[in-house]
Design an enzyme around this catalytic site. Structure first.
Site, PDB file in Angstrom:
ATOM      1  CE1 TYR A   1      20.671 -17.441 -10.880  1.00 26.49           C
ATOM      2  CE2 TYR A   1      22.142 -16.826 -12.306  1.00 26.49           C
ATOM      3  CZ  TYR A   1      20.693 -17.001 -12.162  1.00 26.49           C
ATOM      4  OH  TYR A   1      19.905 -17.219 -13.005  1.00 26.49           O
TER       5      TYR A   1
ATOM      6  CD  GLU B   1      13.353 -29.665 -12.239  1.00 26.78           C
ATOM      7  OE1 GLU B   1      13.292 -29.068 -11.259  1.00 26.78           O
ATOM      8  OE2 GLU B   1      12.674 -29.694 -13.112  1.00 26.78           O
TER       9      GLU B   1
END
Length: 300
Positions: free
Chosen positions: A58, A235
């Site tokens: 990433y 989340e």
């Protein structure tokens, strides 16, 4: 400063919800005057921190992310980019606008992306207490595999804010993918819930972000001791926090979007969008790590 007088009898938007039952504004295009807001925040000389995690491959998203942020994010304000990474040498050098700087925070590498996702709450919390509190006034915490494609300014700032998930903005609470196992600390019953918030975009004052991340980390630790991993990791815990500690501002899907979704008529701007990826490579990497291919960038 000259601007049109606000009209108490004429709402700025009638096609979307602009205020929650607890009087938190939902930010949409056309509901605010950025010139007025900029003047207010400039008077206070506000400093903003923007955090991302660039772990393993990433790091390849960092250049697009920073270059787009320099063009669209908090233009004219003091900004510090905080990049959490396990490969500092892979982060390129950037020429930044005046009043902006970049800080690299080296962190361990983790085998599974779920571990990165969950540990980031702990690391943001730790740095909020040790460093961020001395350097910035507000934190904006987002995913790195995104790019800014339109203005994102001080209209988003508040004590603590969340962002409507682009896959659930019109869904019923029964359809929300909350953690439904009662033994988890992230558990939310099917008859509760206001909105479904995305884990990849939240923020607020440093003090409030510390409270949020500290709650999420402690809840994760409690679940780990019970050998439970919440369905959508950090989340899920973020949604539990916002259910009982209501955000003071909510960002509409303008601020978090995937261009693979059909664009509804009420979405006037797409300010922060997912970067197209080599999905086959991502799926291969996830398969090696035992991750379902069904888990996309924005699950629905």
């Amino acid at each position: 400063m000259l601007y049109e007088k606000p009209n108490t009898m004429r709402p700025l938007r009638t096609d979307v919800l602009t205020m929650t039952p607890w009087f938190a504004p939902i930010v949409w295009n056309g509901t605010y005057n950025l010139d007025i807001l900029n003047a207010q925040f400039h008077q206070r000389e506000v400093r903003i921190g923007l955090t991302v995690f660039a772990i393993k491959k990433y790091t390849g998203f960092v250049q697009t992310f920073i270059e787009s942020a320099e063009k669209f994010f908090m233009v004219g304000h003091k900004v510090t980019y905080y990049i959490f990474t396990d490969q500092a040498s892979d982060i390129p050098a950037f020429t930044l606008r005046d009043g902006r700087k970049l800080a690299i925070l080296e962190v361990p590498s983790y085998q599974r992306w779920q571990d990165v996702s969950m540990r980031r709450m702990e690391m943001i919390g730790d740095q909020s207490r040790l460093r961020f509190i001395h350097e910035v006034d507000y934190l904006v915490c987002v995913d790195v595999d995104m790019r800014f494609s339109d203005e994102v300014g001080v209209e988003i700032l508040s004590d603590v804010f969340g962002t409507l998930h682009p896959g659930f903005y019109s869904a019923s609470r029964e359809q929300f993918t909350y953690e439904r196992r009662a033994q988890s600390t992230a558990y939310i019953p099917k008859d509760e819930g206001d909105f479904y918030y995305a884990g990849g975009y939240f923020g607020g004052t440093v003090e409030e972000v510390y409270r949020l991340t500290n709650f999420c980390h402690n809840a994760m630790v409690a679940d780990i001791e019970k050998q439970i991993e919440a369905i959508w990791h950090d989340e899920s815990y973020l949604n539990k926090y916002f259910l009982y500690q209501k955000p003071t501002k909510i960002l509409s899907p303008e601020y978090l979007w995937d261009n693979d979704f059909e664009v509804p008529g009420f979405l006037k701007r797409r300010r922060f969008v997912a970067v197209p990826k080599n999905h086959n490579a991502i799926r291969s990497r996830r398969a090696l790590q035992g991750v379902s291919e069904a888990e996309g960038k924005f699950h629905r």
